[in-house]
Write a protein that holds these residues in place. Structure first.
Motif, PDB file in Angstrom:
ATOM      1  N   GLU A  72      24.356   4.032 -22.611  1.00  0.00           N
ATOM      2  CA  GLU A  72      22.966   3.754 -22.269  1.00  0.00           C
ATOM      3  C   GLU A  72      22.439   4.718 -21.218  1.00  0.00           C
ATOM      4  OE1 GLU A  72      19.318   2.287 -22.472  1.00  0.00           O
ATOM      5  OE2 GLU A  72      20.955   1.548 -23.736  1.00  0.00           O
ATOM      6  N   ARG A  73      23.305   5.146 -20.310  1.00  0.00           N
ATOM      7  CA  ARG A  73      22.857   6.074 -19.261  1.00  0.00           C
ATOM      8  C   ARG A  73      22.451   7.423 -19.846  1.00  0.00           C
ATOM      9  NH1 ARG A  73      28.031   5.704 -15.498  1.00  0.00           N
ATOM     10  NH2 ARG A  73      28.907   5.737 -17.602  1.00  0.00           N
ATOM     11  N   ALA A  74      23.220   7.913 -20.823  1.00  0.00           N
ATOM     12  CA  ALA A  74      22.864   9.186 -21.456  1.00  0.00           C
ATOM     13  C   ALA A  74      21.528   9.070 -22.177  1.00  0.00           C
ATOM     14  CB  ALA A  74      23.965   9.595 -22.442  1.00  0.00           C
ATOM     15  N   ARG A  75      21.320   7.935 -22.860  1.00  0.00           N
ATOM     16  CA  ARG A  75      20.050   7.718 -23.553  1.00  0.00           C
ATOM     17  C   ARG A  75      18.895   7.640 -22.553  1.00  0.00           C
ATOM     18  NH1 ARG A  75      22.025   4.642 -26.870  1.00  0.00           N
ATOM     19  NH2 ARG A  75      21.714   2.594 -25.954  1.00  0.00           N
ATOM     20  N   ALA A  76      19.109   6.961 -21.452  1.00  0.00           N
ATOM     21  CA  ALA A  76      18.056   6.829 -20.432  1.00  0.00           C
ATOM     22  C   ALA A  76      17.698   8.190 -19.844  1.00  0.00           C
ATOM     23  CB  ALA A  76      18.518   5.873 -19.335  1.00  0.00           C
ATOM     24  N   ARG A  77      18.707   9.045 -19.631  1.00  0.00           N
ATOM     25  CA  ARG A  77      18.426  10.381 -19.091  1.00  0.00           C
ATOM     26  C   ARG A  77      17.573  11.200 -20.059  1.00  0.00           C
ATOM     27  NH1 ARG A  77      23.851  10.003 -17.129  1.00  0.00           N
ATOM     28  NH2 ARG A  77      24.633  11.058 -18.996  1.00  0.00           N
ATOM     29  N   LEU A  78      17.894  11.115 -21.349  1.00  0.00           N
ATOM     30  CA  LEU A  78      17.103  11.851 -22.334  1.00  0.00           C
ATOM     31  C   LEU A  78      15.676  11.328 -22.401  1.00  0.00           C
ATOM     32  CD1 LEU A  78      19.387  12.495 -25.457  1.00  0.00           C
ATOM     33  CD2 LEU A  78      18.305  14.193 -23.971  1.00  0.00           C
ATOM     34  N   LEU A  79      15.525  10.014 -22.380  1.00  0.00           N
ATOM     35  CA  LEU A  79      14.187   9.420 -22.442  1.00  0.00           C
ATOM     36  C   LEU A  79      13.364   9.834 -21.221  1.00  0.00           C
ATOM     37  CD1 LEU A  79      15.120   5.862 -23.745  1.00  0.00           C
ATOM     38  CD2 LEU A  79      13.826   7.614 -24.985  1.00  0.00           C
ATOM     39  N   ALA A  80      13.991   9.913 -20.058  1.00  0.00           N
ATOM     40  CA  ALA A  80      13.271  10.329 -18.856  1.00  0.00           C
ATOM     41  C   ALA A  80      12.790  11.771 -18.980  1.00  0.00           C
ATOM     42  CB  ALA A  80      14.177  10.166 -17.630  1.00  0.00           C
ATOM     43  N   ARG A  81      13.601  12.612 -19.599  1.00  0.00           N
ATOM     44  CA  ARG A  81      13.205  14.015 -19.764  1.00  0.00           C
ATOM     45  C   ARG A  81      12.027  14.175 -20.721  1.00  0.00           C
ATOM     46  NH1 ARG A  81      18.898  17.448 -20.214  1.00  0.00           N
ATOM     47  NH2 ARG A  81      19.695  16.915 -18.136  1.00  0.00           N
ATOM     48  N   MET A  82      11.914  13.247 -21.672  1.00  0.00           N
ATOM     49  CA  MET A  82      10.826  13.359 -22.650  1.00  0.00           C
ATOM     50  C   MET A  82       9.446  13.139 -22.045  1.00  0.00           C
ATOM     51  SD  MET A  82      12.497  11.280 -25.848  1.00  0.00           S
ATOM     52  CE  MET A  82      14.225  11.494 -26.210  1.00  0.00           C
TER      53      MET A  82
END
Length: 285
Positions: A72-82
């Motif tokens: 979930e942390r990796a997904r959250a980091r990607l979503l923040a970058r978007m």
């Protein structure tokens, strides 16, 4: 998503789903290649595999892993970058989200109000369907069947009455066993095995499930990516499956599973083991 007209301008922020080749690099679309060159970040299953495609597309954009085991942390980091960057989601081969967990990233982007768009392209399941000569007006993609025989057979029984062509991905070491179980469970249906699509050793083998099971049981273990296609049941097969459930439900109302299976097996002329397994499924609800 409104894109700039210049190929040198960066892409607007958002999530870009890019379909890559399933074997032949020439199948990468010009639009997909353009996105790979202009994105801020490329999220991919395996950076070593994607590096070859990026070189072919003339892209030097940074990559970050995103795959089955990303948390979930990796997904959250990607979503923040978007929020202010363009992130491309790229699978090792074919269209992302087909038999992989990318949908969680897409769902998260929608929930965050991030724009999601796609450059559609190759997909092994659809490519196989287009050349197999099986009914294509209605089909069901079921991904990989379970590795263990009991679970695999249960899943095949669940799909037995589906009035559609069934599409599966399979590995070389498991192909022969999968076809044997499918032939035993689904009966004499038209089927096809597509292997190494778009590559030099592309192969399509057609026949009944029994024919294909016999061939691959005797042949050397096949290599490469494999799609198995199984035609829909005949009217007689559909009727038999419906009759089996009707008879079993009636029998289970008055007797235990073993006796019910023996009674229905004798009445319908079906293998007792098959009937008993179905009785247990119905009894479990």
């Amino acid at each position: 998503m409104g894109e700039k007209t210049s190929a040198t301008d960066p892409l607007p922020p958002g999530l870009y789903i890019v379909a890559g080749p399933i074997g032949n690099l020439a199948d990468l679309s010009p639009r997909a290649a353009d996105w790979l060159r202009r994105a801020d970040i490329i999220a991919c299953e395996d950076t070593r595999v994607s590096a070859t495609l990026l070189r072919a597309a003339g892209s030097d954009r940074p990559m970050t892993p995103y795959h089955d085991h990303s948390d979930e942390r990796a997904r959250a980091r990607l979503l923040a970058r978007m929020a202010d960057r363009a992130v491309v989601l790229l699978s090792d081969a074919g269209t992302p989200l087909i038999s992989d967990p990318g949908y969680r990233l897409v769902r998260g982007a929608h929930e965050a109000g991030i724009t999601v768009t796609t450059a559609p392209g190759p997909c092994a399941a659809i490519a196989a369907l287009s050349i197999a000569g099986l009914p294509s007006d209605r089909f069901l993609f079921a991904g990989f069947l379970p590795a263990k025989r009991a679970a695999r057979t249960t899943e095949l029984r669940t799909l037995a009455t589906m009035p559609a062509t069934l599409l599966f991905y399979e590995s070389g070491p498991r192909l022969a066993a999968m076809l044997l179980d499918a032939a035993a469970t689904l009966g004499a249906r038209d089927a096809a095995v597509a292997r190494e699509l778009t590559k030099r050793h592309e192969e399509l083998r057609r026949g009944t499930l029994g024919d294909l099971a016999t061939h691959y049981a005797d042949a050397p273990e096949p290599k490469g990516e494999i799609v198995v296609l199984i035609g829909p049941p005949s009217a007689a097969q559909s009727a038999t499956a419906a009759d089996l459930d009707t008879a079993l439900l009636a029998a289970l109302a008055t007797m235990p599973a073993g006796r019910a299976a023996a009674s229905v097996s004798a009445a319908l002329g079906l293998p007792r083991a098959t009937v008993y397994a179905r009785a247990l499924e119905l009894k479990a609800g």
